[in-house]
Design a protein around this motif. Structure first.
Motif, PDB file in Angstrom:
ATOM      1  N   THR A   1       0.913  -1.237   0.032  1.00 55.52           N
ATOM      2  CA  THR A   1      -0.031   0.087  -0.030  1.00 55.52           C
ATOM      3  C   THR A   1       0.794   1.348   0.142  1.00 55.52           C
ATOM      4  O   THR A   1       0.431   2.271  -0.416  1.00 55.52           O
ATOM      5  CB  THR A   1      -0.936   0.165   1.148  1.00 55.52           C
ATOM      6  OG1 THR A   1      -0.077  -0.141   2.543  1.00 55.52           O
ATOM      7  CG2 THR A   1      -1.878  -1.057   1.136  1.00 55.52           C
ATOM      8  N   ASP A   2       2.057   1.417   0.894  1.00 55.75           N
ATOM      9  CA  ASP A   2       2.944   2.539   0.850  1.00 55.75           C
ATOM     10  C   ASP A   2       3.602   2.843  -0.687  1.00 55.75           C
ATOM     11  O   ASP A   2       3.567   3.885  -1.031  1.00 55.75           O
ATOM     12  CB  ASP A   2       3.812   2.416   1.763  1.00 55.75           C
ATOM     13  CG  ASP A   2       4.842   0.957   1.833  1.00 55.75           C
ATOM     14  OD1 ASP A   2       4.408  -0.031   0.866  1.00 55.75           O
ATOM     15  OD2 ASP A   2       6.065   1.009   2.276  1.00 55.75           O
ATOM     16  N   MET A   3       3.836   1.755  -1.281  1.00 59.39           N
ATOM     17  CA  MET A   3       4.565   1.805  -2.669  1.00 59.39           C
ATOM     18  C   MET A   3       3.612   2.518  -3.515  1.00 59.39           C
ATOM     19  O   MET A   3       3.883   3.121  -4.485  1.00 59.39           O
ATOM     20  CB  MET A   3       5.413   0.522  -3.064  1.00 59.39           C
ATOM     21  CG  MET A   3       6.413   0.204  -2.165  1.00 59.39           C
ATOM     22  SD  MET A   3       7.085  -1.456  -2.577  1.00 59.39           S
ATOM     23  CE  MET A   3       7.868  -1.056  -4.255  1.00 59.39           C
TER      24      MET A   3
ATOM     25  N   GLU B   1       8.190  -6.170  11.068  1.00 64.66           N
ATOM     26  CA  GLU B   1       7.276  -5.183  11.731  1.00 64.66           C
ATOM     27  C   GLU B   1       7.128  -4.032  11.184  1.00 64.66           C
ATOM     28  O   GLU B   1       6.225  -3.474  11.074  1.00 64.66           O
ATOM     29  CB  GLU B   1       7.774  -5.121  13.344  1.00 64.66           C
ATOM     30  CG  GLU B   1       7.873  -6.296  14.151  1.00 64.66           C
ATOM     31  CD  GLU B   1       6.551  -7.021  14.177  1.00 64.66           C
ATOM     32  OE1 GLU B   1       5.356  -5.959  14.271  1.00 64.66           O
ATOM     33  OE2 GLU B   1       6.136  -7.942  14.555  1.00 64.66           O
ATOM     34  N   SER B   2       8.165  -3.643  10.452  1.00 63.67           N
ATOM     35  CA  SER B   2       8.355  -2.124   9.926  1.00 63.67           C
ATOM     36  C   SER B   2       7.111  -1.919   8.769  1.00 63.67           C
ATOM     37  O   SER B   2       6.706  -0.879   8.556  1.00 63.67           O
ATOM     38  CB  SER B   2       9.498  -1.834   9.719  1.00 63.67           C
ATOM     39  OG  SER B   2      10.104  -2.632   8.639  1.00 63.67           O
ATOM     40  N   ILE B   3       6.674  -2.958   8.249  1.00 66.67           N
ATOM     41  CA  ILE B   3       5.882  -2.975   6.936  1.00 66.67           C
ATOM     42  C   ILE B   3       4.544  -3.888   7.278  1.00 66.67           C
ATOM     43  O   ILE B   3       3.806  -3.902   6.132  1.00 66.67           O
ATOM     44  CB  ILE B   3       6.424  -3.176   5.770  1.00 66.67           C
ATOM     45  CG1 ILE B   3       6.716  -4.580   5.680  1.00 66.67           C
ATOM     46  CG2 ILE B   3       7.609  -2.517   5.453  1.00 66.67           C
ATOM     47  CD1 ILE B   3       6.668  -5.298   4.285  1.00 66.67           C
TER      48      ILE B   3
ATOM     49  N   PHE C   1       9.467  -9.077  -0.770  1.00 76.67           N
ATOM     50  CA  PHE C   1       8.142  -8.188  -0.822  1.00 76.67           C
ATOM     51  C   PHE C   1       8.469  -6.990   0.437  1.00 76.67           C
ATOM     52  O   PHE C   1       8.078  -5.962   0.168  1.00 76.67           O
ATOM     53  CB  PHE C   1       7.062  -9.129  -0.674  1.00 76.67           C
ATOM     54  CG  PHE C   1       5.808  -8.464  -0.289  1.00 76.67           C
ATOM     55  CD1 PHE C   1       5.387  -7.992  -1.570  1.00 76.67           C
ATOM     56  CD2 PHE C   1       4.818  -8.327   0.604  1.00 76.67           C
ATOM     57  CE1 PHE C   1       4.070  -7.223  -1.732  1.00 76.67           C
ATOM     58  CE2 PHE C   1       3.624  -7.771   0.442  1.00 76.67           C
ATOM     59  CZ  PHE C   1       3.221  -7.062  -0.619  1.00 76.67           C
ATOM     60  N   GLY C   2       9.012  -7.502   1.387  1.00 77.56           N
ATOM     61  CA  GLY C   2       9.277  -6.616   2.572  1.00 77.56           C
ATOM     62  C   GLY C   2      10.181  -5.384   2.343  1.00 77.56           C
ATOM     63  O   GLY C   2      10.143  -4.362   2.693  1.00 77.56           O
ATOM     64  N   ALA C   3      11.283  -6.051   1.405  1.00 77.34           N
ATOM     65  CA  ALA C   3      12.340  -5.074   0.994  1.00 77.34           C
ATOM     66  C   ALA C   3      11.780  -4.132   0.082  1.00 77.34           C
ATOM     67  O   ALA C   3      12.385  -3.175  -0.453  1.00 77.34           O
ATOM     68  CB  ALA C   3      13.366  -5.779   0.706  1.00 77.34           C
ATOM     69  N   GLY C   4      10.606  -4.166  -0.655  1.00 79.95           N
ATOM     70  CA  GLY C   4      10.178  -3.351  -1.848  1.00 79.95           C
ATOM     71  C   GLY C   4      10.823  -3.736  -3.149  1.00 79.95           C
ATOM     72  O   GLY C   4      10.913  -2.951  -4.028  1.00 79.95           O
TER      73      GLY C   4
END
Length: 425
Positions: A150-152, A274-276, A250-253
């Protein structure tokens, strides 16, 4: 002598006790049930309640790993040792019905107060029907939706998930431009996305009573051209070797979008940093037109009764129990498998799960795969290879699909013979 007589007396008593126990056990109807994978491990927790409700029936369960399940079932069929009731992937229904290994269930459904067609998602139910005859009952369901960051997506200028593939492509391009990474992970070892794109273009993958390949149809060519455009532009990542761990990537974008199934909801929550953990979501598939959502696949597992079972009525009671709304809700809490019954989705544990909403919407728009035993061979061994050639730029879409049809025609040679000789309708 008295001691010897006493010992003999106790031996006789012990033998009579064993005979008595054996006699009591033999009064019960034993249902042999084979279950597969994680569901096979967890379903045993439901048996005590069933046996409490049905004291004359005992469930003897055997758990099988997915990797060995098909071979074990076929071996059991050849040896006439299939269990009374067993679980199969719904893409196997065509094969086992063609083998005459499973019992038609319409007569049981007619009398059932638990199992009715209207209780199930249409595409899922249809995958269990062969020539207008119901051969299996959906146990749990599976479909593919889009997992996304969602953030990207928001950084790319989108406050909500795109509803059309053209908008999706623009968003993926923007994300690639901003990050230097990829928009979507579309690995060539997963065949379902290609079929989903085909569904949405209205493609029929097989023709003439599913006896010839039809992957070179204009509809599927159009679908694969769209896929090719994502690969050739670098919007889509296809190489599994560049993604050693999907969750880390996925977590690293490394990519923002991924088409996958319900099991990954729980894996994402467990594995993402946890951060994402609040920066991803699920959404139904976009569409090529404005009829959102677009179609996806109708997957899952089903329950069947062996054609040669001597305990069909008791086996049906077990299937009915596993199909009850309350049982399905409990099973979801145990193993996180999506309920096949629509009304089970009203349970707060499912209804209020924000990630499950996409699956509920998507399950209302699914299509079953062609109902031929050769389907898995076609998509696993043939389609995936051609998709990789296309992704690598080694083949263009149209010649790749024409070659695929030739290979599929060879795979379906026996089916054509069966149809021609009247052995198959």
């Amino acid at each position: 002598m008295k001691i010897k007589n006493l010992i003999n007396f106790f031996i006789i008593l012990f033998a009579l006790a064993i005979i008595g126990c054996s006699s009591r056990n033999d009064d019960k109807i034993h249902i042999k049930f084979w279950a597969i994978g994680a569901e096979g491990e967890k379903v045993a927790k439901l048996i005590p309640e069933f046996e409490k409700q049905n004291p004359k029936i005992k469930i003897d369960i055997q758990q099988i790993p997915w990797t060995a399940a098909h071979e074990k079932l076929i071996t059991a069929y050849a040896g006439e040792t299939l269990p009374d009731c067993y679980q199969i992937g719904n893409t196997w229904v065509a094969e086992f019905s063609q083998l005459d290994a499973i019992e038609p269930l319409d007569k049981y459904i007619e009398k059932s107060s638990v199992i009715k067609k209207e209780n199930y998602f249409p595409g899922i139910w249809e995958s269990n029907v062969m020539n207008n005859v119901v051969y299996s009952i959906p146990w749990y369901v599976d479909t593919r939706v889009m997992f996304y960051r969602t953030d990207m997506l928001m950084k790319a200028g989108y406050n909500e998930f795109p509803k059309t593939w053209s908008e999706f492509y623009k968003a993926a391009e923007k994300i690639k431009e901003q990050t230097g990474n990829y928009g979507i992970f579309l690995p060539t070892n997963e065949w379902q996305p290609y079929i989903i794109f085909g569904y949405q273009k209205g493609a029929d993958f097989l023709k003439n009573n599913w006896s010839y390949g039809n992957f070179s149809s204009p509809q599927f060519i159009s679908a694969m051209n769209f896929v090719d455009s994502m690969y050739s532009s670098g919007v889509a990542l296809y190489d599994m070797q560049k993604v050693m761990n999907v969750y880390q990537s996925f977590g690293a974008g490394y990519f923002a979008f991924y088409i996958t199934g319900p099991w990954n909801v729980f894996e994402m929550n467990r594995s993402l940093p946890e951060s994402i953990k609040d920066k991803w979501m699920t959404a139904p598939m976009p569409s090529f037109d404005n009829d959102y959502p677009g179609y996806s696949s109708a997957g899952g597992a089903s329950l069947v009764i062996s054609k040669y079972s001597k305990n069909k009525d008791a086996a049906w009671k077990w299937i009915e129990f596993l199909s009850e709304k309350e049982t399905q809700i409990k099973f979801f809490s145990i193993v996180n498998s999506l309920p096949s019954r629509i009304d089970a989705w009203d349970d707060p544990a499912i209804k209020d799960n924000k990630y499950m909403k996409a699956f509920y919407l998507q399950l209302q728009k699914t299509k079953p795969d062609p109902k031929v035993p050769e389907w898995e061979q076609i998509v696993f061994e043939k389609l995936r290879v051609k998709a990789e050639y296309i992704a690598r730029g080694d083949m263009k879409v149209e010649p790749a699909m024409k070659q695929l049809d030739k290979e599929v025609n060879s795979v379906l040679e026996k089916r054509r013979w069966l149809i021609e000789t009247g052995k198959l309708e």
